[in-house]
Write a protein that holds these residues in place. Sequence first.
Motif, short mmCIF file in Angstrom:
data_model
loop_
_atom_site.label_atom_id
_atom_site.label_comp_id
_atom_site.label_asym_id
_atom_site.label_seq_id
_atom_site.Cartn_x
_atom_site.Cartn_y
_atom_site.Cartn_z
N LEU A 105 6.20 3.93 -1.54
CA LEU A 105 5.57 4.89 -2.44
C LEU A 105 5.39 4.27 -3.80
O LEU A 105 6.31 3.61 -4.31
CB LEU A 105 6.44 6.15 -2.59
N CYS A 106 4.21 4.51 -4.40
CA CYS A 106 4.00 4.08 -5.78
C CYS A 106 4.80 5.01 -6.69
O CYS A 106 5.29 6.07 -6.26
CB CYS A 106 2.51 4.09 -6.14
N GLU A 107 4.93 4.67 -7.94
CA GLU A 107 5.77 5.45 -8.85
C GLU A 107 5.22 6.87 -9.06
O GLU A 107 5.99 7.82 -9.15
CB GLU A 107 5.92 4.73 -10.19
N GLU A 108 3.89 7.00 -9.11
CA GLU A 108 3.30 8.32 -9.31
C GLU A 108 3.63 9.25 -8.13
O GLU A 108 3.98 10.41 -8.32
CB GLU A 108 1.77 8.24 -9.48
N CYS A 109 3.53 8.73 -6.92
CA CYS A 109 3.83 9.55 -5.74
C CYS A 109 5.32 9.85 -5.67
O CYS A 109 5.72 10.96 -5.29
CB CYS A 109 3.35 8.84 -4.47
N TYR A 110 6.13 8.90 -6.04
CA TYR A 110 7.58 9.14 -6.10
C TYR A 110 7.87 10.31 -7.04
O TYR A 110 8.59 11.25 -6.69
CB TYR A 110 8.31 7.88 -6.56
N VAL A 128 0.85 -1.19 0.00
CA VAL A 128 0.00 0.00 0.00
C VAL A 128 0.89 1.24 0.00
O VAL A 128 1.79 1.36 0.84
CB VAL A 128 -0.93 0.00 1.23
N CYS A 129 0.66 2.12 -0.94
CA CYS A 129 1.42 3.37 -1.00
C CYS A 129 1.04 4.22 0.21
O CYS A 129 -0.14 4.51 0.42
CB CYS A 129 1.12 4.12 -2.31
N ASN A 130 2.03 4.60 0.98
CA ASN A 130 1.76 5.38 2.19
C ASN A 130 1.22 6.79 1.88
O ASN A 130 0.55 7.38 2.70
CB ASN A 130 3.03 5.52 3.03
N ARG A 131 1.51 7.30 0.69
CA ARG A 131 1.08 8.66 0.37
C ARG A 131 -0.36 8.71 -0.15
O ARG A 131 -1.15 9.52 0.31
CB ARG A 131 2.02 9.28 -0.66
N CYS A 132 -0.70 7.85 -1.11
CA CYS A 132 -2.03 7.94 -1.75
C CYS A 132 -2.95 6.76 -1.42
O CYS A 132 -4.12 6.79 -1.73
CB CYS A 132 -1.88 8.06 -3.26
N GLY A 133 -2.41 5.71 -0.81
CA GLY A 133 -3.24 4.57 -0.44
C GLY A 133 -3.44 3.55 -1.55
O GLY A 133 -4.18 2.58 -1.36
ZN LIG Z 1 0.95 6.61 -4.27
#
Ligand SMILES: [Zn+2]
Length: 83
Positions: free
Chosen positions: A59-64, A18-23
């Motif tokens: 983090l997912c790639e978009e959030c990165y 789970v991406c900590n930034r966007c879920g």
């Molecule tokens: Zn994300």
Amino acid sequence: MYKFITREIKRKEVEEIVCNRCGKRIHMTAHGPEEDVLHVEQHWGYFSKKDGECHKFDLCEECYDEIVKEFRVPVERREEAIV
Ligand SMILES: [Zn+2]
């Protein structure tokens, strides 16, 4: 002669990340996560205000991409040979 016994072995496996930034939920495939993620694990030491704490996040790639856009000094990049 070998005598066999059947045992149930419980194993802990990653089901999803789970991406900590966007879920966003990133599911696992037989070969790993369905998309790449950034995993950060920091063991804070004596010269920090978090001495003795371990912080982890993914983090997912978009959030990165969104986060590194805010860097004053850009991320170092280099091409890596594909194995
Ligand atoms: Zn994300």
